[in-house]
Design an enzyme around this catalytic site. Structure first.
Site, mmCIF file in Angstrom:
data_model
loop_
_atom_site.group_PDB
_atom_site.id
_atom_site.type_symbol
_atom_site.label_atom_id
_atom_site.label_comp_id
_atom_site.label_asym_id
_atom_site.label_seq_id
_atom_site.Cartn_x
_atom_site.Cartn_y
_atom_site.Cartn_z
ATOM 1 N N LYS A 110 0.838 -1.195 0.000
ATOM 2 C CA LYS A 110 0.000 0.000 0.000
ATOM 3 C C LYS A 110 0.879 1.253 0.000
ATOM 4 C CE LYS A 110 -4.405 1.509 1.670
ATOM 5 N NZ LYS A 110 -5.593 1.210 2.427
ATOM 6 N N LYS A 189 -6.245 -16.576 -12.916
ATOM 7 C CA LYS A 189 -6.621 -17.018 -11.570
ATOM 8 C C LYS A 189 -7.962 -16.392 -11.171
ATOM 9 C CE LYS A 189 -5.275 -16.894 -6.780
ATOM 10 N NZ LYS A 189 -5.153 -15.976 -5.722
ATOM 11 N N LYS A 192 -11.843 -12.101 -6.928
ATOM 12 C CA LYS A 192 -12.863 -11.052 -7.025
ATOM 13 C C LYS A 192 -12.270 -9.752 -7.569
ATOM 14 C CE LYS A 192 -12.957 -10.272 -2.003
ATOM 15 N NZ LYS A 192 -12.191 -11.472 -1.614
#
Ligand code: ADP
Ligand code: TRP
Length: 320
Positions: A110, A189, A192
């Protein structure tokens, strides 16, 4: 062996989650003392909507029960129902080097993207360590992305034991079968984040539509094809026994079929594979009080264990 794992309630489970993780967790309830919890405190680092978090947490418990988690065998509970864990987290935090957390990938990724992280994300691995240590877990089944956090847990437990005497059991990660990487509707793969998932409990008609839209190559009908490495074949293999899988492989090698037939076979196989779970899920949806009762019973059992560990840790470090 005492087995423990946490499942984040961040979205509806898909085939990848089931074959890559959930099924293996549930299998471990046999022959072990097992603790499974819905990690709602961890989810709070990303889900910032009270109604959605509450619903996702409940749904995650319901999914696990529908998929075969047996509350007579395993302890199922909500992470936040055991406040002892948050207190234990503080005890661990006082001995956690900043550098150790700075190296953890969720925070590091992040930060590298130039995004601002909060203290919850930064200290996420310490809460996860408290989750594990509170129950004296020996084995923690996790996906490869979580192994680093188990290493952090071992470090923290080891240094606490070193400073204050034997307090915590050092856990081992049990990495889930990496070969079980489930492809999504685009052949990549299933995830979501890639919008290529098929959910376990979505409406069968909607699931069928997605299956019919799975990408395939432009192979002419009559051409034989090697099944290994073909994502449609890989998906089909998840749902059937050896005999059906071999028959499908033979069909690929013989050629002369359309992909539509295979997709239809896949849709039928998936639907019947999850039929019992779907029925169990419908019964649980109709009886939410039963699910609440299971979670409440689980919380009582989990708290008893966590309170004993917390008391031991408090005493050893001079708080009692
Ligand atoms: P997603 O990629 O959809 O966000 P998560 O990261 O929440 O899924 O995954 C939860 C668990 O399911 C992890 O343990 C992960 O290893 C497993 N998992 C997710 N997608 C797959 C997949 N396509 N194949 C195998 N395992 C998967
Ligand atoms: N962080 C884990 C994940 O995202 C969930 C989790 C929270 C967990 N606490 C845990 C897993 C303790 C194993 C043990 O998948």
């Amino acid at each position: 062996m005492r087995v423990l794992s946490g499942i984040q309630p961040t979205g509806r489970p898909h085939w990848g989650n089931y074959f890559g993780a959930i099924r293996q967790y549930i299998d471990l309830q046999h022959g072990n003392e097992a603790y499974y919890f819905v990690a709602d405190l961890h989810a709070l680092t990303t889900v910032r909507d009270a109604a959605r978090l509450r619903q996702n947490t409940f749904d995650a418990a319901l999914d696990l029960l529908a998929l075969g988690l047996d509350p007579e065998k395993a302890v199922l509970f909500r992470q936040s129902d055991v406040p002892e864990v948050s207190e234990l987290c503080w005890l661990l935090m006082t001995g956690t080097p900043m550098g150790l957390l700075e190296r953890c990938h969720a925070y590091k990724d992040k930060k590298e993207k130039g995004l601002t992280a909060d203290a919850g994300l930064f200290t996420y691995p310490v809460l996860m360590s408290a989750d594990i240590l509170a129950y004296d877990a020996d084995i923690v089944p996790v996906g490869a992305d979580q192994v680093q956090h188990i290493e952090v847990c071992r470090d923290l437990a080891g240094s606490f034991n070193h400073q204050f005497g034997e307090t915590f059991v050092l856990p081992k990660a049990k990495t889930l079968d990496a070969s079980a990487k489930v492809p999504g509707t685009d052949g990549e793969k299933m995830s979501k984040s890639y919008d290529n998932t098929i959910e376990l409990f979505e409406d069968p008609k909607a699931a069928r539509k997605k299956i019919m839209r799975i990408t395939t190559d432009a192979r002419p009908m009559e051409e034989p094809k090697e099944p290994d490495g073909d994502h449609l074949y890989q998906l089909y293999s998840l749902f059937v026994g050896d005999a059906e899988r071999e028959a499908m492989a033979a069909l690929y090698r013989r050629g002369g079929f359309g992909y539509g037939e295979i997709k239809k076979a896949l849709a039928d196989a998936a639907e019947s594979f999850f039929a019992d779970a779907r029925t169990r899920r419908a019964a649980l949806v109709a009886d939410p009080a039963r699910v609440e009762q299971i979670l409440a019973d689980g919380a009582v059992r989990a708290r008893k264990k966590a309170a004993a560990t917390l008391a031991r840790a408090q005493k050893n470090c001079g708080l009692r």
